[in-house]
Design a protein around this motif. Sequence first.
Motif, PDB file in Angstrom:
ATOM      1  N   LYS A 100     -15.678   1.382   7.890  1.00 27.13           N
ATOM      2  CA  LYS A 100     -15.297  -0.070   7.478  1.00 27.13           C
ATOM      3  C   LYS A 100     -15.701  -0.866   6.703  1.00 27.13           C
ATOM      4  O   LYS A 100     -15.516  -1.582   5.702  1.00 27.13           O
ATOM      5  CB  LYS A 100     -14.303  -0.439   8.600  1.00 27.13           C
ATOM      6  N   GLU A 120      -5.328   8.901  10.704  1.00 22.47           N
ATOM      7  CA  GLU A 120      -4.705   7.737  10.373  1.00 22.47           C
ATOM      8  C   GLU A 120      -4.391   7.296   9.170  1.00 22.47           C
ATOM      9  O   GLU A 120      -5.105   7.922   8.332  1.00 22.47           O
ATOM     10  CB  GLU A 120      -5.802   6.838  11.046  1.00 22.47           C
ATOM     11  N   ASP A 121      -3.416   6.828   8.860  1.00 25.13           N
ATOM     12  CA  ASP A 121      -2.849   6.420   7.539  1.00 25.13           C
ATOM     13  C   ASP A 121      -3.960   5.490   6.891  1.00 25.13           C
ATOM     14  O   ASP A 121      -4.288   4.305   7.358  1.00 25.13           O
ATOM     15  CB  ASP A 121      -1.468   5.607   7.890  1.00 25.13           C
ATOM     16  N   ALA A 123      -3.726   3.221   4.646  1.00 25.42           N
ATOM     17  CA  ALA A 123      -3.020   1.839   4.538  1.00 25.42           C
ATOM     18  C   ALA A 123      -3.494   1.187   5.841  1.00 25.42           C
ATOM     19  O   ALA A 123      -3.665  -0.165   5.950  1.00 25.42           O
ATOM     20  CB  ALA A 123      -1.511   1.827   4.354  1.00 25.42           C
ATOM     21  N   ASN A 124      -3.199   1.677   7.107  1.00 27.09           N
ATOM     22  CA  ASN A 124      -3.536   1.088   8.359  1.00 27.09           C
ATOM     23  C   ASN A 124      -5.042   0.911   8.395  1.00 27.09           C
ATOM     24  O   ASN A 124      -5.684  -0.016   9.115  1.00 27.09           O
ATOM     25  CB  ASN A 124      -3.072   1.920   9.313  1.00 27.09           C
ATOM     26  N   GLN A 127      -6.112  -2.159   6.707  1.00 28.80           N
ATOM     27  CA  GLN A 127      -5.568  -3.615   7.234  1.00 28.80           C
ATOM     28  C   GLN A 127      -6.601  -3.885   8.219  1.00 28.80           C
ATOM     29  O   GLN A 127      -6.624  -5.064   8.928  1.00 28.80           O
ATOM     30  CB  GLN A 127      -4.269  -3.180   7.989  1.00 28.80           C
ATOM     31  N   GLU A 128      -7.584  -2.877   8.849  1.00 29.73           N
ATOM     32  CA  GLU A 128      -8.412  -3.139   9.909  1.00 29.73           C
ATOM     33  C   GLU A 128      -9.857  -3.507   9.475  1.00 29.73           C
ATOM     34  O   GLU A 128     -10.818  -3.589  10.378  1.00 29.73           O
ATOM     35  CB  GLU A 128      -8.467  -2.038  10.930  1.00 29.73           C
ATOM     36  N   ARG A 190      -9.945 -10.005  10.337  1.00 28.17           N
ATOM     37  CA  ARG A 190      -9.608  -9.067   9.528  1.00 28.17           C
ATOM     38  C   ARG A 190      -9.619  -9.541   8.062  1.00 28.17           C
ATOM     39  O   ARG A 190      -9.528 -10.672   7.774  1.00 28.17           O
ATOM     40  CB  ARG A 190      -8.404  -8.529   9.846  1.00 28.17           C
ATOM     41  N   GLN A 193      -5.200 -10.373   3.372  1.00 29.64           N
ATOM     42  CA  GLN A 193      -4.353  -9.602   2.827  1.00 29.64           C
ATOM     43  C   GLN A 193      -4.385  -9.723   1.221  1.00 29.64           C
ATOM     44  O   GLN A 193      -4.247  -8.791   0.632  1.00 29.64           O
ATOM     45  CB  GLN A 193      -3.107  -9.849   3.241  1.00 29.64           C
TER      46      GLN A 193
END
Length: 425
Positions: A100, A120-121, A123-124, A127-128, A190, A193
């Motif tokens: 990440k 795991e998607d 997109a998810n 987000q992390e 996080r 966005q």
Amino acid sequence: MAAVATCGGDAGSAGSAVATGSKSNVTSFQRRGPRASGTNDSGPRLVSITGTRPSVRNGQLLVSTGLPALDQLLGGGLAVGTVLLIEEDKYNIYSSLLFKYFLAEGIVNGHTLLVASANEDPANILQELPAPLLDDNCKKEFDEDVYNHKTPESNIKMKIAWRYQLLPKMEQIGPVSSSRFGHYYDASKRIPQELIEASKWHGFFLPEKISSTLKVEPCSLTHGYIKLLQFIQNIIYEEGFDGSNPQKKQKNILRIGIQNLGSPLWGDDICCTENGDSSHSLTKFLYVLRGLLRTSLSVCIITMPTHLIQNKAVIAHITNLSDIVVGLESFIGSERETNPLYKDYHGLIHIRQIPRLNNLVCDESDVKDLGFKLKRKLFTIERLHLPPDLSDTVSRSSKQDLAESAKRLGPGCGMMAGGKKHLDF
């Protein structure tokens, strides 16, 4: 004099060069052409890409892994066109965090991302991602997290073994601006966005790419690997990262992240049996992937559960087909978790391979004993230091365990801690 007259204009130019060199105290034996300070014809093209810098050793274009301490261990950063293989820890906690960091560094620098996963998607995953520490307002939080774990200066010499005092210190840099190379991230927060929405990324989620009714033709590669290679190739060629189709805007870097490659979710059986039917599928995938990266402005990070691969020969092939190999060994669930020798660390990090780029031999780090720990906000890499004598607090049996553990750190510590030599500390 006759010989000089025969040379004509060449002698005159040579004489003027000598005269010029003598005036400026510079030798006249210099390569003809532009001056060293003016040979920036290719330099600006490399430096102009945000988040990159040329290597001072071999001129290779570098990007940051998202962890400045790891950049330092790899010779300044991750070279464009290379593959970084991360050997996952047992529970895939810390390896996913490095994964990440790599993606978050790409978003901060405006690089294009390609995220591939089978469980795991993508997109998810985005987000992390951890939040970057960019401005001076975060510097106070950074200093608190770092210096609260440090020892007072008066006790450093007493707690650090003599063999470590001569080694150079690890680089410690505070939060930097977005224009600098490499950033720090807050693992407790996080990423905003709006940064994700402003970034350009491509996701490859294996269950969505493979249909259950699809007929697969016989091939040496599993269908999941074929689909992923085709997806990567299309992105590289269509968006001009290969250089054959010039990018419309300013040149950019493609960061490729592949998660849990080689696991059964990818249709590979190397983690299930010692001699699987598709044992060569993974090695061929890496071979083709390196060919794509070498001819493009892209860099790839792969996490792989190598501790589940039973065939050691396959691990050796995977290492040879990767440019950089970093292994993570977590203390969770092992005897080292309660060992006083490792009480200040959460695991060990092993730099198994550094790439050979424009060199006959690869660089070898002079530091072999490295540990990592995840603090409240930061993931840090430090040199292992032996603790002081624990004769008052540790029993004789525990001392034997410390001696056996110390032998793994290096020959110098092993001889001293073993107690079998005349010098016993």
